[in-house]
Design a protein around this motif. Structure first.
Motif, PDB file in Angstrom:
ATOM      1  N   ASP A 174       0.841  -1.192   0.000  1.00  0.00           N
ATOM      2  CA  ASP A 174       0.000   0.000   0.000  1.00  0.00           C
ATOM      3  C   ASP A 174       0.881   1.249   0.000  1.00  0.00           C
ATOM      4  O   ASP A 174       2.105   1.157   0.139  1.00  0.00           O
ATOM      5  CB  ASP A 174      -0.958   0.009   1.186  1.00  0.00           C
ATOM      6  N   ALA A 175       0.250   2.421  -0.160  1.00  0.00           N
ATOM      7  CA  ALA A 175       1.019   3.656  -0.339  1.00  0.00           C
ATOM      8  C   ALA A 175       1.944   3.927   0.845  1.00  0.00           C
ATOM      9  O   ALA A 175       3.128   4.249   0.666  1.00  0.00           O
ATOM     10  CB  ALA A 175       0.067   4.829  -0.548  1.00  0.00           C
ATOM     11  N   THR A 176       1.405   3.779   2.065  1.00  0.00           N
ATOM     12  CA  THR A 176       2.219   4.056   3.244  1.00  0.00           C
ATOM     13  C   THR A 176       3.349   3.050   3.404  1.00  0.00           C
ATOM     14  O   THR A 176       4.500   3.418   3.685  1.00  0.00           O
ATOM     15  CB  THR A 176       1.338   4.045   4.508  1.00  0.00           C
ATOM     16  N   GLY A 177       3.044   1.777   3.192  1.00  0.00           N
ATOM     17  CA  GLY A 177       4.071   0.748   3.305  1.00  0.00           C
ATOM     18  C   GLY A 177       5.156   0.903   2.261  1.00  0.00           C
ATOM     19  O   GLY A 177       6.343   0.701   2.536  1.00  0.00           O
ATOM     20  N   ALA A 178       4.742   1.269   1.036  1.00  0.00           N
ATOM     21  CA  ALA A 178       5.723   1.462  -0.029  1.00  0.00           C
ATOM     22  C   ALA A 178       6.650   2.630   0.298  1.00  0.00           C
ATOM     23  O   ALA A 178       7.871   2.548   0.103  1.00  0.00           O
ATOM     24  CB  ALA A 178       5.005   1.708  -1.357  1.00  0.00           C
ATOM     25  N   LEU A 179       6.056   3.721   0.812  1.00  0.00           N
ATOM     26  CA  LEU A 179       6.875   4.873   1.161  1.00  0.00           C
ATOM     27  C   LEU A 179       7.825   4.541   2.311  1.00  0.00           C
ATOM     28  O   LEU A 179       8.988   4.960   2.310  1.00  0.00           O
ATOM     29  CB  LEU A 179       5.983   6.057   1.544  1.00  0.00           C
ATOM     30  N   ALA A 180       7.349   3.787   3.293  1.00  0.00           N
ATOM     31  CA  ALA A 180       8.212   3.376   4.404  1.00  0.00           C
ATOM     32  C   ALA A 180       9.403   2.575   3.898  1.00  0.00           C
ATOM     33  O   ALA A 180      10.543   2.749   4.363  1.00  0.00           O
ATOM     34  CB  ALA A 180       7.410   2.554   5.416  1.00  0.00           C
ATOM     35  N   THR A 181       9.153   1.695   2.917  1.00  0.00           N
ATOM     36  CA  THR A 181      10.252   0.930   2.322  1.00  0.00           C
ATOM     37  C   THR A 181      11.251   1.845   1.640  1.00  0.00           C
ATOM     38  O   THR A 181      12.474   1.691   1.791  1.00  0.00           O
ATOM     39  CB  THR A 181       9.689  -0.080   1.306  1.00  0.00           C
ATOM     40  N   GLY A 182      10.731   2.817   0.874  1.00  0.00           N
ATOM     41  CA  GLY A 182      11.608   3.759   0.187  1.00  0.00           C
ATOM     42  C   GLY A 182      12.458   4.565   1.145  1.00  0.00           C
ATOM     43  O   GLY A 182      13.660   4.777   0.915  1.00  0.00           O
ATOM     44  N   VAL A 183      11.845   5.024   2.247  1.00  0.00           N
ATOM     45  CA  VAL A 183      12.581   5.809   3.231  1.00  0.00           C
ATOM     46  C   VAL A 183      13.679   4.965   3.883  1.00  0.00           C
ATOM     47  O   VAL A 183      14.803   5.436   4.099  1.00  0.00           O
ATOM     48  CB  VAL A 183      11.611   6.360   4.296  1.00  0.00           C
ATOM     49  N   ARG A 184      13.368   3.709   4.184  1.00  0.00           N
ATOM     50  CA  ARG A 184      14.394   2.841   4.782  1.00  0.00           C
ATOM     51  C   ARG A 184      15.591   2.691   3.849  1.00  0.00           C
ATOM     52  O   ARG A 184      16.739   2.714   4.292  1.00  0.00           O
ATOM     53  CB  ARG A 184      13.790   1.469   5.108  1.00  0.00           C
ATOM     54  N   TRP A 185      15.332   2.504   2.575  1.00  0.00           N
ATOM     55  CA  TRP A 185      16.433   2.392   1.616  1.00  0.00           C
ATOM     56  C   TRP A 185      17.237   3.696   1.547  1.00  0.00           C
ATOM     57  O   TRP A 185      18.467   3.666   1.429  1.00  0.00           O
ATOM     58  CB  TRP A 185      15.888   2.028   0.229  1.00  0.00           C
ATOM     59  N   GLY A 186      16.529   4.831   1.608  1.00  0.00           N
ATOM     60  CA  GLY A 186      17.234   6.111   1.604  1.00  0.00           C
ATOM     61  C   GLY A 186      18.168   6.238   2.793  1.00  0.00           C
ATOM     62  O   GLY A 186      19.327   6.661   2.666  1.00  0.00           O
ATOM     63  N   PHE A 187      17.680   5.855   3.976  1.00  0.00           N
ATOM     64  CA  PHE A 187      18.539   5.874   5.159  1.00  0.00           C
ATOM     65  C   PHE A 187      19.673   4.856   5.043  1.00  0.00           C
ATOM     66  O   PHE A 187      20.774   5.075   5.548  1.00  0.00           O
ATOM     67  CB  PHE A 187      17.715   5.589   6.411  1.00  0.00           C
ATOM     68  N   GLY A 188      19.394   3.730   4.380  1.00  0.00           N
ATOM     69  CA  GLY A 188      20.437   2.722   4.189  1.00  0.00           C
ATOM     70  C   GLY A 188      21.603   3.263   3.383  1.00  0.00           C
ATOM     71  O   GLY A 188      22.776   3.008   3.708  1.00  0.00           O
ATOM     72  N   VAL A 189      21.292   4.032   2.338  1.00  0.00           N
ATOM     73  CA  VAL A 189      22.363   4.664   1.551  1.00  0.00           C
ATOM     74  C   VAL A 189      23.135   5.653   2.426  1.00  0.00           C
ATOM     75  O   VAL A 189      24.370   5.732   2.354  1.00  0.00           O
ATOM     76  CB  VAL A 189      21.773   5.373   0.315  1.00  0.00           C
ATOM     77  N   GLY A 190      22.403   6.397   3.269  1.00  0.00           N
ATOM     78  CA  GLY A 190      23.080   7.302   4.200  1.00  0.00           C
ATOM     79  C   GLY A 190      24.004   6.563   5.143  1.00  0.00           C
ATOM     80  O   GLY A 190      25.087   7.050   5.482  1.00  0.00           O
ATOM     81  N   ALA A 191      23.586   5.364   5.572  1.00  0.00           N
ATOM     82  CA  ALA A 191      24.431   4.565   6.455  1.00  0.00           C
ATOM     83  C   ALA A 191      25.721   4.140   5.753  1.00  0.00           C
ATOM     84  O   ALA A 191      26.796   4.105   6.368  1.00  0.00           O
ATOM     85  CB  ALA A 191      23.661   3.337   6.947  1.00  0.00           C
ATOM     86  N   VAL A 192      25.615   3.822   4.461  1.00  0.00           N
ATOM     87  CA  VAL A 192      26.819   3.469   3.694  1.00  0.00           C
ATOM     88  C   VAL A 192      27.770   4.664   3.618  1.00  0.00           C
ATOM     89  O   VAL A 192      28.985   4.527   3.810  1.00  0.00           O
ATOM     90  CB  VAL A 192      26.431   2.991   2.280  1.00  0.00           C
ATOM     91  N   ILE A 193      27.207   5.831   3.348  1.00  0.00           N
ATOM     92  CA  ILE A 193      28.040   7.043   3.323  1.00  0.00           C
ATOM     93  C   ILE A 193      28.652   7.273   4.701  1.00  0.00           C
ATOM     94  O   ILE A 193      29.824   7.657   4.829  1.00  0.00           O
ATOM     95  CB  ILE A 193      27.206   8.261   2.889  1.00  0.00           C
ATOM     96  N   GLY A 194      27.856   7.020   5.753  1.00  0.00           N
ATOM     97  CA  GLY A 194      28.376   7.149   7.113  1.00  0.00           C
ATOM     98  C   GLY A 194      29.541   6.219   7.364  1.00  0.00           C
ATOM     99  O   GLY A 194      30.512   6.584   8.039  1.00  0.00           O
ATOM    100  N   GLY A 195      29.472   5.001   6.830  1.00  0.00           N
ATOM    101  CA  GLY A 195      30.592   4.075   6.953  1.00  0.00           C
ATOM    102  C   GLY A 195      31.848   4.606   6.286  1.00  0.00           C
ATOM    103  O   GLY A 195      32.962   4.441   6.811  1.00  0.00           O
ATOM    104  N   LEU A 196      31.688   5.265   5.136  1.00  0.00           N
ATOM    105  CA  LEU A 196      32.849   5.860   4.458  1.00  0.00           C
ATOM    106  C   LEU A 196      33.451   6.990   5.285  1.00  0.00           C
ATOM    107  O   LEU A 196      34.675   7.166   5.310  1.00  0.00           O
ATOM    108  CB  LEU A 196      32.427   6.384   3.078  1.00  0.00           C
ATOM    109  N   THR A 197      32.597   7.751   5.982  1.00  0.00           N
ATOM    110  CA  THR A 197      33.142   8.827   6.818  1.00  0.00           C
ATOM    111  C   THR A 197      33.986   8.273   7.957  1.00  0.00           C
ATOM    112  O   THR A 197      34.972   8.896   8.361  1.00  0.00           O
ATOM    113  CB  THR A 197      32.008   9.702   7.410  1.00  0.00           C
TER     114      THR A 197
END
Length: 496
Positions: free
Chosen positions: A439-462
């Motif tokens: 559903d719309a909310t669940g799909a958006l929650a998935t997208g946000v988690r992936w966005g934060f996941g990319v941030g976590a990868v960048i955080g690992g590089l820092t």
């Protein structure tokens, strides 16, 4: 090569007064940067413009900063401190007055551009003056106080705007600023002293359009990469980003050529100092991760958790206050412990918080989000103050303006890149989840988690780059070759 600025010898009380004037003025102009967040819906109704057009009130501000900051390195070496301060505050006051009286939306947009020009001058002026006046052993403490202002002002912007909008028209956002900024301008012009001697030098007119169009196109293109309307844009953001990158490359090539014969617009010899280059890389990655998280958090809190815009603003304020309040303490710790013992734990805490954000979902408590945001802000406080201080401290005084300009310019690019990456990943993964039946909310929650996941990868590089940070010597060496060109590429000093 330009002669160094003469370092003034002022009594400590006068140094404190000068820095206080600049810090308070910077607080005023930075508060303005986020004070319009809550006014966007009202402005859309009053001026009858869409969300995309209203968004330009923020985009234009960021673009102007990206265009003007590269020129400040040259500008600050060629005018007095009082002249630079007067120009910055005059532009800010003129833009604020114009915005308060704006009869139509294009005038309001132009006013934001004028305001941003003043802000773009004020930040490098503050950093350059601080590095010139404050002795190395005390820079951490002073930079910590500056961090407090830089962090708290944007954090308070949405709250201040919320109160003013409750009291009346959106024009109060600017009318309230005018007397405060005017008082600071008059007080500053009366009590500010000139720091260093202006240096005469030619302006390379080819470098100016290369910097303006290059950095402007790069930031604009990156900002549009993740936008929903990217496919309908007259010029695809990817093309604009590529063109901007090419022009920035030509600008850098031009500066390297000018360094051999005359004064460049932006002296890239700053990059030959290893400490500065490491600090620059760490700051850029940190800003990418931070801006990505800051753009995702309001979307998550409002669209997934169901909070109102006011509740979201109130929930995010403690993080900004935490970063600001920790600044002075981190600065004092830097003077005692050096950079590595603070930066590495700070980068690690930031990466862990971003990874935990990637595990949030529809049922996550807002109180847990608040705790994670405060911890993330604390981690960033342990990174920004030591890295700013150690990165600029390694430069000789005549390169302080250029170092501040390089940091400011690439921060704008990194912020735009982090925002585009986070939104792009979120949008793509949301569409994929929706196509899979969520559903719309669940799909958006998935997208946000992936966005934060990319941030976590960048955080690992820092974290990896943070391991390269060293505390620089108090007096940077500057070896020369036979023709006087700076050769120093590594002013390595053991970590404290």
């Amino acid at each position: 090569m330009s002669a160094p600025h003469a370092t003034p010898t002022l009594p400590p009380a006068r140094v404190t007064a000068v820095l206080r004037i600049l810090v308070l003025s910077t607080f005023v102009v930075l508060l303005n940067e986020t004070i319009m967040v809550n006014a966007i819906p009202r402005l859309m109704r009053e001026f009858e413009v869409g969300a995309a057009a209203a968004g330009w009130l923020s985009t234009a501000f960021m673009l102007t900063m990206a265009v003007v900051i590269p020129v400040t390195g040259w500008f600050l070496q060629r005018v007095t401190t009082r002249t630079a301060f007067g120009l910055a505050m005059t532009l800010f006051l003129a833009g604020t007055a114009l915005a308060a009286a704006a009869p139509v939306f294009p005038v309001l947009l132009a006013a934001r551009v004028v305001q941003a020009c003043g802000t773009a001058v004020m930040m490098p002026l503050l950093m350059t003056t601080l590095m010139t006046l404050v002795p190395p052993h005390d820079r951490g403490r002073v930079m910590g106080n500056v961090t407090l202002v830089i962090s708290v002002a944007p954090a308070l912007g949405p709250a201040v705007s919320g109160v003013l909008l409750e009291l009346g028209t959106w024009r109060l956002l600017f009318l309230a600023m005018l007397p405060i900024a005017g008082a600071m301008a008059l007080f500053g012009r009366r009590h500010l002293v000139d720091v260093g001697e202006p240096q005469a030098g030619p302006l390379d007119w080819l470098s100016v359009p290369l910097a303006a169009v290059g950095f402007g196109a790069l930031v604009y293109g990156l900002s549009g990469l993740g936008a929903e309307q990217a496919a309908q844009a007259p010029v695809p953001p990817a093309v604009t980003t590529l063109a901007g990158g090419v022009l920035v490359g030509l600008f850098a090539w031009r500066q390297l050529a000018l360094q051999r014969s005359s004064a460049p617009l932006l002296d890239l010899r700053t990059l030959t100092y290893r400490h500065f280059s490491v600090a620059l890389g760490l700051l850029c990655l940190s800003f990418m991760a931070l801006m990505g998280a800051f753009i995702l958090l309001p979307i998550y809190l409002q669209e997934v958790s169901g909070l109102t815009s006011l509740q979201t603003g109130l929930l995010l304020i403690p993080g900004g206050l935490t970063m600001g309040m920790l600044g002075p303490q981190v600065g004092k710790a830097y003077d005692r412990l050096g950079a590595p013992r603070l930066v590495v734990p700070g980068a690690l805490l930031t990466a862990v918080c971003l990874a935990l954000f990637a595990l949030t979902g529809e049922g996550t408590s807002p109180w847990l989000v608040l705790a994670l945001h405060v911890a993330l802000s604390a981690g960033m406080a342990f990174v920004f103050t030591p890295v700013f201080t150690s990165g600029l401290s390694v430069l000789p005084p005549h390169l302080y303006p250029h170092g501040s300009a390089v940091l400011g310019s690439l921060q704008q690019v990194a912020a735009a890149a982090g925002t585009a990456l986070a939104i792009g990943v979120m949008t793509g993964r949301t569409a994929t989840a929706a196509a899979g039946g969520a559903d719309a909310t669940g799909a958006l929650a998935t997208g946000v988690r992936w966005g934060f996941g990319v941030g976590a990868v960048i955080g690992g590089l820092t974290v990896l780059i943070a391991l390269l940070v060293r505390t620089p010597p108090q007096q940077p060496a500057e070896p020369k070759d036979g023709d006087g060109t700076t050769l120093d590429k590594d002013t390595a000093a053991p970590a404290h």
